[in-house]
Design an enzyme around this catalytic site. Structure first.
Site, PDB file in Angstrom:
ATOM      1  N   LYS A   1     -11.490  23.427 -11.226  1.00  0.00           N
ATOM      2  CA  LYS A   1     -11.349  22.032 -10.754  1.00  0.00           C
ATOM      3  C   LYS A   1     -10.928  21.116 -11.924  1.00  0.00           C
ATOM      4  CE  LYS A   1     -14.656  23.070  -7.189  1.00  0.00           C
ATOM      5  NZ  LYS A   1     -15.539  22.598  -6.150  1.00  0.00           N
TER       6      LYS A   1
ATOM      7  N   HIS B   1      -7.698  23.555  -0.085  1.00  0.00           N
ATOM      8  CA  HIS B   1      -9.101  23.408  -0.515  1.00  0.00           C
ATOM      9  C   HIS B   1      -9.691  22.175   0.174  1.00  0.00           C
ATOM     10  CE1 HIS B   1     -12.643  22.775  -2.965  1.00  0.00           C
ATOM     11  NE2 HIS B   1     -12.525  24.035  -3.356  1.00  0.00           N
TER      12      HIS B   1
ATOM     13  N   GLU C   1     -11.579  19.915  -0.839  1.00  0.00           N
ATOM     14  CA  GLU C   1     -11.520  18.663  -1.612  1.00  0.00           C
ATOM     15  C   GLU C   1     -10.138  18.017  -1.473  1.00  0.00           C
ATOM     16  OE1 GLU C   1     -12.961  20.256  -5.340  1.00  0.00           O
ATOM     17  OE2 GLU C   1     -14.911  20.549  -4.395  1.00  0.00           O
TER      18      GLU C   1
ATOM     19  N   SER D   1     -21.014  27.979  -3.356  1.00  0.00           N
ATOM     20  CA  SER D   1     -22.267  28.190  -4.093  1.00  0.00           C
ATOM     21  C   SER D   1     -22.539  29.655  -4.414  1.00  0.00           C
ATOM     22  CB  SER D   1     -23.448  27.568  -3.333  1.00  0.00           C
ATOM     23  OG  SER D   1     -23.258  26.173  -3.196  1.00  0.00           O
TER      24      SER D   1
ATOM     25  N   GLY E   1     -20.448  23.533  -3.665  1.00  0.00           N
ATOM     26  CA  GLY E   1     -21.062  22.700  -4.699  1.00  0.00           C
ATOM     27  C   GLY E   1     -22.444  22.187  -4.337  1.00  0.00           C
TER      28      GLY E   1
ATOM     29  N   GLU F   1     -14.478  29.055   3.199  1.00  0.00           N
ATOM     30  CA  GLU F   1     -15.328  28.155   2.422  1.00  0.00           C
ATOM     31  C   GLU F   1     -15.937  27.098   3.335  1.00  0.00           C
ATOM     32  OE1 GLU F   1     -14.334  28.344  -1.982  1.00  0.00           O
ATOM     33  OE2 GLU F   1     -13.237  26.649  -1.147  1.00  0.00           O
TER      34      GLU F   1
ATOM     35  N   ASN G   1     -12.256  28.708  -9.783  1.00  0.00           N
ATOM     36  CA  ASN G   1     -11.586  27.412  -9.647  1.00  0.00           C
ATOM     37  C   ASN G   1     -12.291  26.409 -10.560  1.00  0.00           C
ATOM     38  OD1 ASN G   1     -10.507  24.978  -8.840  1.00  0.00           O
ATOM     39  ND2 ASN G   1     -11.455  24.995  -6.803  1.00  0.00           N
TER      40      ASN G   1
HETATM   41  C1  PEP Z   1     -15.013  25.762  -4.466  1.00  0.00           C
HETATM   42  O1  PEP Z   1     -14.855  24.625  -4.873  1.00  0.00           O
HETATM   43  O2  PEP Z   1     -14.065  26.396  -3.985  1.00  0.00           O
HETATM   44  C2  PEP Z   1     -16.351  26.336  -4.551  1.00  0.00           C
HETATM   45  C3  PEP Z   1     -16.583  27.434  -3.884  1.00  0.00           C
HETATM   46  O3  PEP Z   1     -17.271  25.671  -5.330  1.00  0.00           O
HETATM   47  P1  PEP Z   1     -18.772  26.142  -5.654  1.00  0.00           P
HETATM   48  O4  PEP Z   1     -18.725  27.594  -6.022  1.00  0.00           O
HETATM   49  O5  PEP Z   1     -19.204  25.278  -6.771  1.00  0.00           O
HETATM   50  O6  PEP Z   1     -19.564  25.931  -4.399  1.00  0.00           O
END
Ligand code: PEP
Length: 263
Positions: free
Chosen positions: A15, A98, A100, A216, A176, A170, A13
């Site tokens: 973003k 998601h 966000e 992460s 992040g 998630e 992703n």
């Molecule tokens: C995400 O935004 O779905 C995500 C998993 O981000 P990151 O890998 O940076 O934690």
């Protein structure tokens, strides 16, 4: 529940990152680095404007393209929205729910359910994100939150569609932050999701649904997640912007798939 071989999926992703040139270069680098890793399905999920170009660049590779969201409406006077039918010629996957989108853009469970229905109606596969916030985890509410988020989409999915769903666990506090969940905590939630799908849609769907971990993930820590029985891949944010890191994650998925075959 008996285990059935599911093809792992590693989805990047991007973003709201990458210029046009960076996007093309990154896609080419990943396509090159993933040659030979055929046990794993790889999806790149760029910002909307790069989707068509990426679909062209990746046309001769095994890598597929996805979108980060879509409109909850079918078509019409919705300025700025992108409809599922517009994505369908280019995208196999669409992320929905998601954290966000939920926290920054006010997407409720009802909006997530409406988007998911559009994605399925246009024969794409939703990557449904579920996950608890830190305070919910600390209050011992993780499974309750996941169940509420799953219940919310239940009416949008019929049993014939459930098997091809992708659910990404998630935990919001892991996204992040550089602080991933432990593999065993992620497995615990992944098992809960699989059992929920099996109970709601039947054993076949429970075995077929692919469950990803996201939060992460890096080339260094990915393998511990992929070796867990109910984790079928990863949704990757930050590490998907670096071709070597991302391909390292795909390699870990390939190695885990081989190891699971031998069990
Ligand atoms: C995400 O935004 O779905 C995500 C998993 O981000 P990151 O890998 O940076 O934690």
């Amino acid at each position: 529940m008996t285990n059935r071989m599911r093809r792992p999926l590693v989805a990047g992703n991007w973003k709201m990152h990458t210029t046009y040139e960076e996007a093309i270069q990154l896609a080419q680098g990943i396509a090159k680095g993933c040659i030979g890793l055929a046990d794993v399905e790889v999806a790149l999920i760029p910002p909307f404007p790069w989707i068509v170009a990426l679909a062209e660049v990746l046309h001769d590779s095994a890598i597929v393209v996805g979108a980060q969201t879509c409109s909850m409406y079918e078509r019409g006077a919705y300025t700025g929205e992108v409809a599922a039918f517009m994505l369908a010629p280019f995208c196999r996957y669409v992320i929905v729910g998601h954290s966000e989108r939920r926290s920054l853009f006010g997407e409720t469970d009802e909006v997530v359910a409406a988007k998911l229905a559009r994605i399925l109606a246009h024969d794409m596969t939703p990557i449904l994100c579920v996950g608890e916030r830190l305070e919910e985890r600390e209050a011992g509410e993780t499974l309750g939150v996941i169940e509420r988020q799953l219940q919310a989409i239940a009416a949008s999915v019929d049993p014939s569609q459930a098997e091809r769903l992708v659910v990404a666990y998630e935990p919001v506090w892991a996204i992040g932050t550089g602080r991933p969940a432990t593999a065993s905590d992620a497995q615990h939630v992944a098992r809960f999701i699989r059992e929920w799908v099996a109970e709601r849609y039947g054993e076949r769907a429970g075995q077929g649904v692919r469950i990803l971990y996201g939060g992460s993930v890096t080339a260094e820590n990915a393998s511990a997640f992929f070796l867990e029985r109910d984790i079928d891949g990863a949704l990757v944010g930050g590490a998907s912007l670096d071709a070597a890191q991302f391909c390292g994650i795909v390699e870990a998925a390939q190695a885990a798939a081989q190891a699971k075959k031998e069990v």
